[in-house]
Design a protein around this motif. Structure first.
Motif, mmCIF file in Angstrom:
data_model
loop_
_atom_site.group_PDB
_atom_site.id
_atom_site.type_symbol
_atom_site.label_atom_id
_atom_site.label_comp_id
_atom_site.label_asym_id
_atom_site.label_seq_id
_atom_site.Cartn_x
_atom_site.Cartn_y
_atom_site.Cartn_z
ATOM 1 N N ALA A 101 0.808 -1.221 0.000
ATOM 2 C CA ALA A 101 0.000 0.000 0.000
ATOM 3 C C ALA A 101 0.847 1.280 0.000
ATOM 4 N N PRO A 102 1.910 1.397 0.835
ATOM 5 C CA PRO A 102 2.722 2.626 0.791
ATOM 6 C C PRO A 102 3.364 2.858 -0.572
ATOM 7 N N MET A 103 3.809 1.781 -1.210
ATOM 8 C CA MET A 103 4.420 1.921 -2.525
ATOM 9 C C MET A 103 3.386 2.346 -3.558
ATOM 10 N N GLY B 196 11.902 9.957 -11.670
ATOM 11 C CA GLY B 196 12.799 10.941 -11.076
ATOM 12 C C GLY B 196 12.643 11.092 -9.591
ATOM 13 N N LEU B 197 11.985 10.118 -8.947
ATOM 14 C CA LEU B 197 11.792 10.158 -7.503
ATOM 15 C C LEU B 197 12.695 9.131 -6.826
ATOM 16 N N LYS B 198 13.085 9.426 -5.616
ATOM 17 C CA LYS B 198 13.966 8.528 -4.889
ATOM 18 C C LYS B 198 13.217 7.276 -4.510
ATOM 19 N N PRO B 199 13.712 6.087 -4.901
ATOM 20 C CA PRO B 199 13.018 4.866 -4.557
ATOM 21 C C PRO B 199 13.003 4.604 -3.057
ATOM 22 N N THR B 200 11.990 3.880 -2.630
ATOM 23 C CA THR B 200 11.885 3.468 -1.224
ATOM 24 C C THR B 200 12.288 2.017 -1.147
#
Length: 321
Positions: A165-167, A314-318
């Motif tokens: 869910a957060p991803m 372009g976003l930092k992966p979690t």
């Protein structure tokens, strides 16, 4: 047999040249089969096995090896040809798929051949839908069957195809931010290239669950021709697709060669290419750089796949746990 597997480094040089080496073997049905040498860690005589409760029917048992517990699978039974008659004295091909080690019981290991990927072809349509073939080839006028091992493993050890869910929320937020900043509808189209129907559907279900649209193609040659036709029609692959997710091992044209040709084509080179494969080993990182791929992740983890899409945006992966 150790001489057959003498140097992975030497075989690494084949990658990107649309060539591979197949380890040939037979089951009790005497048919000739092949497995990519890159998958193979070693070949051993079948050791003593410990039966495990509630094990899958094709799991003969677990062997206690120097590398830890190793499940031994009856490959003959797995492809629907009945149980192997015995295990004593038979060979086990120890291979790594999708970051897990398995041993495949076979009747006889033969030798290694060096072959062009263009000499490996999709299964004929007449074999139906429930077969376990991913490709076929020929050696000395004898048909080689290449088994869809990912399909077998998925049946006994299903992968988690659900994005956490957060991803999922992070992806939604990324597209919302992109739409707000650009004023345009975000590109949610992904080109998926994989010869395994199981792998294609895994990726499709994962991405569609978080709002992407997938175009599915079966091998590198089909994908390159698809992209080439787009450019001939005056359409831009970069404009129409957020990214291409490609397997490496595919008949007709492998993923390394597909990537290299895409990056060498002025009208395609902007297409973001993510190589997504069950092949293991540090050589993959070097090959990603050699052929110009934008990223590489091993199969199959839904959250890692979502992370790769976030990185493309372009976003930092979690990092998933």
């Amino acid at each position: 047999m150790s001489k057959l597997l003498n140097s992975v480094n030497q075989r690494t040089q084949l990658a990107g040249e649309n060539r591979l080496e197949l380890l040939l073997f037979r089951l009790e049905d005497k048919q000739l089969y092949g497995i990519n040498v890159f998958k193979v860690k070693k070949i051993i005589t079948c050791p003593a096995l410990t039966a495990m409760p509630h094990r899958h029917a094709i799991t003969l048992g677990v062997a206690n090896t120097m590398d830890g517990p190793l499940p031994i699978l009856d490959l003959k039974l797995a492809i629907g040809h009945g149980n192997s008659n015995n295990v004593r004295g038979k060979s086990v091909i120890v291979a790594e798929y999708n970051r897990k080690m398995q041993g495949f019981l076979v009747d006889k290991v033969e030798h290694i051949i060096n072959i062009q990927w263009s000499e490996i072809h999709p299964p004929p349509r007449g074999v139906g839908r429930d077969h376990y073939l991913t490709a076929i080839s020929k050696h000395n006028n004898e048909i080689i069957e290449i088994i869809d091992v990912e399909k077998i493993i998925a049946e006994i050890m299903p992968f988690n195809e659900q994005v956490d869910a957060p991803m999922s929320q992070a992806l939604d937020d990324a597209f919302e931010q992109q739409q707000e900043s650009s004023g345009t509808v975000p590109n949610k189209n992904v080109l998926v290239v994989d010869d395994s129907v199981v792998a294609r559907n895994q990726i499709k279900r994962c991405l569609e669950a978080v709002g992407f649209n997938c175009t599915l193609l079966k091998n590198g040659l089909e994908a390159y021709q698809f992209l080439e036709n787009m450019t001939l029609e005056g359409r831009s692959p970069t404009d129409e697709y957020l990214m291409m997710i490609s397997d490496i091992e595919m008949p007709e044209m492998d993923g390394y060669t597909l990537t290299r040709r895409v990056k060498e084509n002025a009208e395609m080179k902007g297409l973001y290419v993510l190589l997504h494969t069950s092949l293991s080993g540090v050589f993959n990182k070097a090959m990603v750089e050699k052929v110009g791929a934008d990223d590489f992740i091993p199969k199959f983890d839904a959250n890692e796949l979502a992370n790769a899409v976030l990185e493309r945006l372009g976003l930092k992966p979690t990092k998933s746990a």
